[in-house]
Every structure is written in C-alpha cells, then in structure tokens.
Design a protein around this motif. Sequence first.
Motif, PDB file in Angstrom:
ATOM      1  N   TYR A   1       0.874 -33.333   8.184  1.00  0.00           N
ATOM      2  CA  TYR A   1       1.290 -31.985   7.783  1.00  0.00           C
ATOM      3  C   TYR A   1       1.005 -31.731   6.305  1.00  0.00           C
ATOM      4  CZ  TYR A   1       3.739 -31.969  12.268  1.00  0.00           C
ATOM      5  OH  TYR A   1       4.027 -32.026  13.609  1.00  0.00           O
ATOM      6  N   LEU A   2       1.189 -32.744   5.485  1.00  0.00           N
ATOM      7  CA  LEU A   2       0.869 -32.583   4.066  1.00  0.00           C
ATOM      8  C   LEU A   2      -0.629 -32.339   3.878  1.00  0.00           C
ATOM      9  CD1 LEU A   2       3.082 -35.336   2.391  1.00  0.00           C
ATOM     10  CD2 LEU A   2       3.437 -32.871   2.347  1.00  0.00           C
ATOM     11  N   TRP A   3      -1.444 -33.070   4.608  1.00  0.00           N
ATOM     12  CA  TRP A   3      -2.894 -32.885   4.511  1.00  0.00           C
ATOM     13  C   TRP A   3      -3.288 -31.489   5.004  1.00  0.00           C
ATOM     14  CZ3 TRP A   3      -6.692 -34.834   1.929  1.00  0.00           C
ATOM     15  CH2 TRP A   3      -8.015 -34.599   2.320  1.00  0.00           C
ATOM     16  N   ALA A   4      -2.645 -31.045   6.082  1.00  0.00           N
ATOM     17  CA  ALA A   4      -2.936 -29.706   6.587  1.00  0.00           C
ATOM     18  C   ALA A   4      -2.543 -28.639   5.569  1.00  0.00           C
ATOM     19  CB  ALA A   4      -2.201 -29.469   7.913  1.00  0.00           C
ATOM     20  N   GLY A   5      -1.416 -28.847   4.885  1.00  0.00           N
ATOM     21  CA  GLY A   5      -0.993 -27.890   3.879  1.00  0.00           C
ATOM     22  C   GLY A   5      -1.905 -27.867   2.668  1.00  0.00           C
ATOM     23  N   LEU A   6      -2.400 -29.029   2.268  1.00  0.00           N
ATOM     24  CA  LEU A   6      -3.270 -29.113   1.095  1.00  0.00           C
ATOM     25  C   LEU A   6      -4.668 -28.571   1.375  1.00  0.00           C
ATOM     26  CD1 LEU A   6      -2.273 -32.645  -0.272  1.00  0.00           C
ATOM     27  CD2 LEU A   6      -1.795 -30.441  -1.349  1.00  0.00           C
ATOM     28  N   THR A   7      -5.171 -28.792   2.586  1.00  0.00           N
ATOM     29  CA  THR A   7      -6.555 -28.426   2.908  1.00  0.00           C
ATOM     30  C   THR A   7      -6.665 -27.152   3.726  1.00  0.00           C
ATOM     31  OG1 THR A   7      -6.523 -29.806   4.907  1.00  0.00           O
ATOM     32  CG2 THR A   7      -7.235 -30.844   2.850  1.00  0.00           C
ATOM     33  N   GLY A   8      -5.535 -26.595   4.158  1.00  0.00           N
ATOM     34  CA  GLY A   8      -5.579 -25.419   5.016  1.00  0.00           C
ATOM     35  C   GLY A   8      -5.945 -25.737   6.447  1.00  0.00           C
ATOM     36  N   GLY A   9      -5.677 -26.969   6.864  1.00  0.00           N
ATOM     37  CA  GLY A   9      -6.006 -27.383   8.221  1.00  0.00           C
ATOM     38  C   GLY A   9      -5.126 -26.717   9.255  1.00  0.00           C
ATOM     39  N   ALA A  10      -5.560 -26.807  10.517  1.00  0.00           N
ATOM     40  CA  ALA A  10      -4.843 -26.165  11.616  1.00  0.00           C
ATOM     41  C   ALA A  10      -3.789 -27.103  12.194  1.00  0.00           C
ATOM     42  CB  ALA A  10      -5.823 -25.761  12.714  1.00  0.00           C
ATOM     43  N   ILE A  11      -2.713 -26.509  12.687  1.00  0.00           N
ATOM     44  CA  ILE A  11      -1.667 -27.254  13.390  1.00  0.00           C
ATOM     45  C   ILE A  11      -1.371 -26.537  14.697  1.00  0.00           C
ATOM     46  CG2 ILE A  11      -0.603 -28.213  11.315  1.00  0.00           C
ATOM     47  CD1 ILE A  11       1.517 -26.010  11.543  1.00  0.00           C
TER      48      ILE A  11
ATOM     49  N   ALA B   1       8.984 -35.398   0.660  1.00  0.00           N
ATOM     50  CA  ALA B   1       8.604 -34.579   1.812  1.00  0.00           C
ATOM     51  C   ALA B   1       8.867 -35.281   3.135  1.00  0.00           C
ATOM     52  CB  ALA B   1       7.122 -34.209   1.716  1.00  0.00           C
ATOM     53  N   GLY B   2       8.941 -36.617   3.119  1.00  0.00           N
ATOM     54  CA  GLY B   2       9.062 -37.356   4.368  1.00  0.00           C
ATOM     55  C   GLY B   2      10.454 -37.790   4.735  1.00  0.00           C
ATOM     56  N   LEU B   3      11.322 -37.966   3.754  1.00  0.00           N
ATOM     57  CA  LEU B   3      12.660 -38.484   4.034  1.00  0.00           C
ATOM     58  C   LEU B   3      13.626 -37.347   4.300  1.00  0.00           C
ATOM     59  CD1 LEU B   3      12.856 -41.277   1.303  1.00  0.00           C
ATOM     60  CD2 LEU B   3      12.518 -41.579   3.766  1.00  0.00           C
ATOM     61  N   GLY B   4      14.396 -37.491   5.359  1.00  0.00           N
ATOM     62  CA  GLY B   4      15.372 -36.468   5.718  1.00  0.00           C
ATOM     63  C   GLY B   4      15.975 -36.753   7.080  1.00  0.00           C
ATOM     64  N   ALA B   5      16.732 -35.800   7.578  1.00  0.00           N
ATOM     65  CA  ALA B   5      17.477 -36.012   8.822  1.00  0.00           C
ATOM     66  C   ALA B   5      16.704 -35.587  10.061  1.00  0.00           C
ATOM     67  CB  ALA B   5      18.792 -35.234   8.758  1.00  0.00           C
ATOM     68  N   SER B   6      15.480 -35.066   9.908  1.00  0.00           N
ATOM     69  CA  SER B   6      14.762 -34.543  11.070  1.00  0.00           C
ATOM     70  C   SER B   6      14.120 -35.630  11.918  1.00  0.00           C
ATOM     71  CB  SER B   6      13.686 -33.550  10.612  1.00  0.00           C
ATOM     72  OG  SER B   6      12.746 -34.206   9.785  1.00  0.00           O
ATOM     73  N   GLY B   7      13.933 -36.841  11.399  1.00  0.00           N
ATOM     74  CA  GLY B   7      13.392 -37.942  12.187  1.00  0.00           C
ATOM     75  C   GLY B   7      11.896 -37.881  12.410  1.00  0.00           C
ATOM     76  N   LEU B   8      11.147 -37.223  11.539  1.00  0.00           N
ATOM     77  CA  LEU B   8       9.691 -37.166  11.661  1.00  0.00           C
ATOM     78  C   LEU B   8       9.086 -38.497  11.251  1.00  0.00           C
ATOM     79  CD1 LEU B   8       9.054 -33.646  10.099  1.00  0.00           C
ATOM     80  CD2 LEU B   8       8.953 -34.235  12.523  1.00  0.00           C
ATOM     81  N   SER B   9       8.010 -38.894  11.915  1.00  0.00           N
ATOM     82  CA  SER B   9       7.321 -40.134  11.558  1.00  0.00           C
ATOM     83  C   SER B   9       6.469 -39.908  10.309  1.00  0.00           C
ATOM     84  CB  SER B   9       6.445 -40.603  12.717  1.00  0.00           C
ATOM     85  OG  SER B   9       5.353 -39.713  12.905  1.00  0.00           O
ATOM     86  N   TRP B  10       6.109 -41.008   9.650  1.00  0.00           N
ATOM     87  CA  TRP B  10       5.290 -40.893   8.448  1.00  0.00           C
ATOM     88  C   TRP B  10       3.892 -40.378   8.780  1.00  0.00           C
ATOM     89  CZ3 TRP B  10       7.029 -40.488   3.791  1.00  0.00           C
ATOM     90  CH2 TRP B  10       8.263 -41.067   3.455  1.00  0.00           C
TER      91      TRP B  10
ATOM     92  N   TYR C   1       6.140 -28.600  10.681  1.00  0.00           N
ATOM     93  CA  TYR C   1       5.321 -28.323   9.498  1.00  0.00           C
ATOM     94  C   TYR C   1       6.126 -27.555   8.454  1.00  0.00           C
ATOM     95  CZ  TYR C   1       1.763 -26.099   6.589  1.00  0.00           C
ATOM     96  OH  TYR C   1       1.030 -25.642   5.527  1.00  0.00           O
ATOM     97  N   THR C   2       6.929 -26.601   8.906  1.00  0.00           N
ATOM     98  CA  THR C   2       7.753 -25.822   7.984  1.00  0.00           C
ATOM     99  C   THR C   2       8.753 -26.712   7.258  1.00  0.00           C
ATOM    100  OG1 THR C   2       7.536 -23.861   9.379  1.00  0.00           O
ATOM    101  CG2 THR C   2       9.360 -23.891   7.807  1.00  0.00           C
ATOM    102  N   ILE C   3       9.339 -27.653   7.978  1.00  0.00           N
ATOM    103  CA  ILE C   3      10.293 -28.575   7.347  1.00  0.00           C
ATOM    104  C   ILE C   3       9.614 -29.385   6.256  1.00  0.00           C
ATOM    105  CG2 ILE C   3      11.681 -30.643   7.748  1.00  0.00           C
ATOM    106  CD1 ILE C   3      12.360 -29.501  10.505  1.00  0.00           C
ATOM    107  N   VAL C   4       8.436 -29.932   6.551  1.00  0.00           N
ATOM    108  CA  VAL C   4       7.757 -30.823   5.605  1.00  0.00           C
ATOM    109  C   VAL C   4       7.183 -30.044   4.431  1.00  0.00           C
ATOM    110  CG1 VAL C   4       5.798 -32.394   5.310  1.00  0.00           C
ATOM    111  CG2 VAL C   4       7.254 -32.578   7.332  1.00  0.00           C
ATOM    112  N   TRP C   5       6.428 -28.986   4.716  1.00  0.00           N
ATOM    113  CA  TRP C   5       5.686 -28.301   3.667  1.00  0.00           C
ATOM    114  C   TRP C   5       6.517 -27.248   2.938  1.00  0.00           C
ATOM    115  CZ3 TRP C   5       1.252 -29.197   1.209  1.00  0.00           C
ATOM    116  CH2 TRP C   5       0.726 -28.189   0.410  1.00  0.00           C
TER     117      TRP C   5
END
Length: 369
Positions: free
Chosen positions: A64-74, A49-58, A82-86
């Motif tokens: 974003y992963l935590w938000a997706g798992l818990t239904g948290g807000a972004i 989920a983290g490696l790719g060409a978008s350059g997002l930090s860990w 978030y769409t790229i990661v999740w």
Amino acid sequence: MATSVDRIPAKPARPSRAGTGAPPPRRIPLPILLAGLCLALPVSLVCGAGLGASGLSWAEVLRYLWAGLTGGAIGPDEVSAYTIVWELRLSRAVLAAIVGAGLSAIGVAVQAMVRNALADPFVLGISSGAAVGANAVLIFGALGALGIWALSTAAFVSALLAMLLVYAVARTERGLTPLRLVLTGTAMYYGFSAVTTFMVFAAERGEAARSAMMWLLGSLSGANWASVPIAAGAVLAGLAHLGWSARRLNGLAMGDETAAALGVDPGRLRKELFLVSAAVTGAVVAVSGAIGFVGLMVPHAVRMLVGADHRRVLLVAPLAGAVLLIWVDILSRVVLAPAELPVGVLTAVIGVPCFILLMRRRSYSFGGI
C-alpha cells in the motif's frame, strides 16, 4: 624549624566533577550519528504506517505504501486497508516527525535565547495561547465555517496573538532581555491556562471537554495530509534560519557581553529567535496540541552526544526529535489499543526519568548554558 602545619601531609587534590578532572563524555562521531538517524527516520515512518490495531501484514503495508508513492492501483476490496495505511497512519507518522523536529530545534534556540537550561518551546506562553483558540473550536464550535481547518486556524491565530502580547509586555528600551522573556512567558502561560481550564469546566458536553483535554495533553489523532504542508513549511523555514544563525547562537549562549565582543548583536538576534520560535511553535502546536518535554529533553541529550556547538546540535536535534516522536506516537496507539493515550503523557513518562539521569551525569553541564 618545621611547624606542625608543615608536618601535616597534604591531601591530593580531588579532581573537580565539572572541571577538567572529570573524564570527557564519550561522543559518537557526527557522520555516524547523522547516518544512523537518517536511516532510522524512514524505517520509523514505515513502522508508524504498519503498526496498529488493524492486524495488517507487513507485505500488505509495504504494498500500500508503494501504491501510494507511485500511484499504483489497488483492488476495490483493499480501499479501507489502503486508507488506514496511507491516509491515517502514514500522514500521522509524517506529522509526528515534523512536530518532533520543530519542537527539538526550537528547544535549542529558546535555551540559547534565554540562557536557561530549563527552557523549552512552551516557556514563552505561545502554546497556552494557542490552547485558548483550540478550545474555543472544540468546546464552543467557533469558526465552524472553516470546517477541518477551524481547529488549526484558531490555534495558530491565537498563538500569534499570544506572541504579540508577550512581546509587548517583555520589550523594554534595551530590547528583549532573557529574564523578562522568561517571567513574562511564564505569567502568560498561567493566565492562558486559567482561561482554558475555565472553558473546559464551562463545556456543556462531556465529549467536548474530553476532546479539549486530549488536545491540551498533546495528540496527533486528528492528523491528515492537509495539515502537513503548513506545519512542514513553518518547520523547514525555522530550521533554515536557525542553521544560518548557528554561529551567532554559540556567541549568545555565552552571554551578551561575549556575544557583542564576537560581533553579534544580542538584542537583534534575540528578536529574530523570538519571532522564529513563536511562529514555529504556533504552527506545530496548532496541529498536535501541547506536547511537552520533547523541546526540553532532546536538546540536552544531543549536546551530551555531540557537544555544545550549535552547528552540530542543530544538525542532530531535529532528526532525533522526529524519530523520537514517531515512536512515542506509535506507543500511544498500541499501549491501550483500541483506546489511545495522549502523546504528551508518554513524552512526560519517558522524559522525566531521562532528564533526571541527565542531571545526575557528572560530566554533563547542560551545554554551558
């Protein structure tokens, strides 16, 4: 009186490479191996989920992963990241794990079913049958009314039809024999491959032909959460049946006569394995294309680590295949970023030298198959 033969000193017997004279392979204790793979799997999913060409930090990826798992807000400005990661990367990593686990487990089953060390999930001709349906969608737009489900539906249905054809041709009064299964599957593979090749050459649009070739070489670029439940259900059901049949697989791998002496009906078991292998192969090929070498290489590598007992092999092989395919998919995205390599190309690049090294090991005899 001693003869000349008596006076010739006898040479010490050279220990056999494949017999008891060869040192036994070093094996990792099963609990340690399982613990390591169970730890490596979630770590690999996070990396996928983290490696790719978008350059997002860990830090962003983990949030974003935590938000997706818990239904948290972004925030509104984070929706695209978030769409790229999740939605894109994690769904793809999960699907890679499912496909890798399914291909590895079915590779174990098919090698025992046909008693051939070179067998893999595609030896039955199911994958090439699925390719006919997939190409009909990619090139000619068949089943367009099904939308995003058109490709996987067409591939799965054509895989099942290929299964029925192989079964009808290979079946005899004595049931399914290993030789007839291999020969029939190989013949059907070439026949279906000829049909798909003709369809690619008949394509009027170059982009459609390119998409078809990507699918034929294996690709997870079309992964989404909607394709996960069906593939996961098929793979879990297949793993459950194979785990329940592990003892019988041990008998079948030693030959039909030995299996019968141990109370195993080889004909009935071979039918069960054929149906399970075809269903799981059709399900995973429908969402990933024809990814080769995973179902051939992983079972042999696992046998080298834990021995030939299918009760142990079927515990380790799905986890090993899942971790392997996640990392191969990561490489396919980053090696030539932003372009993408077919996953099947990288599995072959990795699998060929690994398989050659396996064959060169003196202490390995392909699990007794």
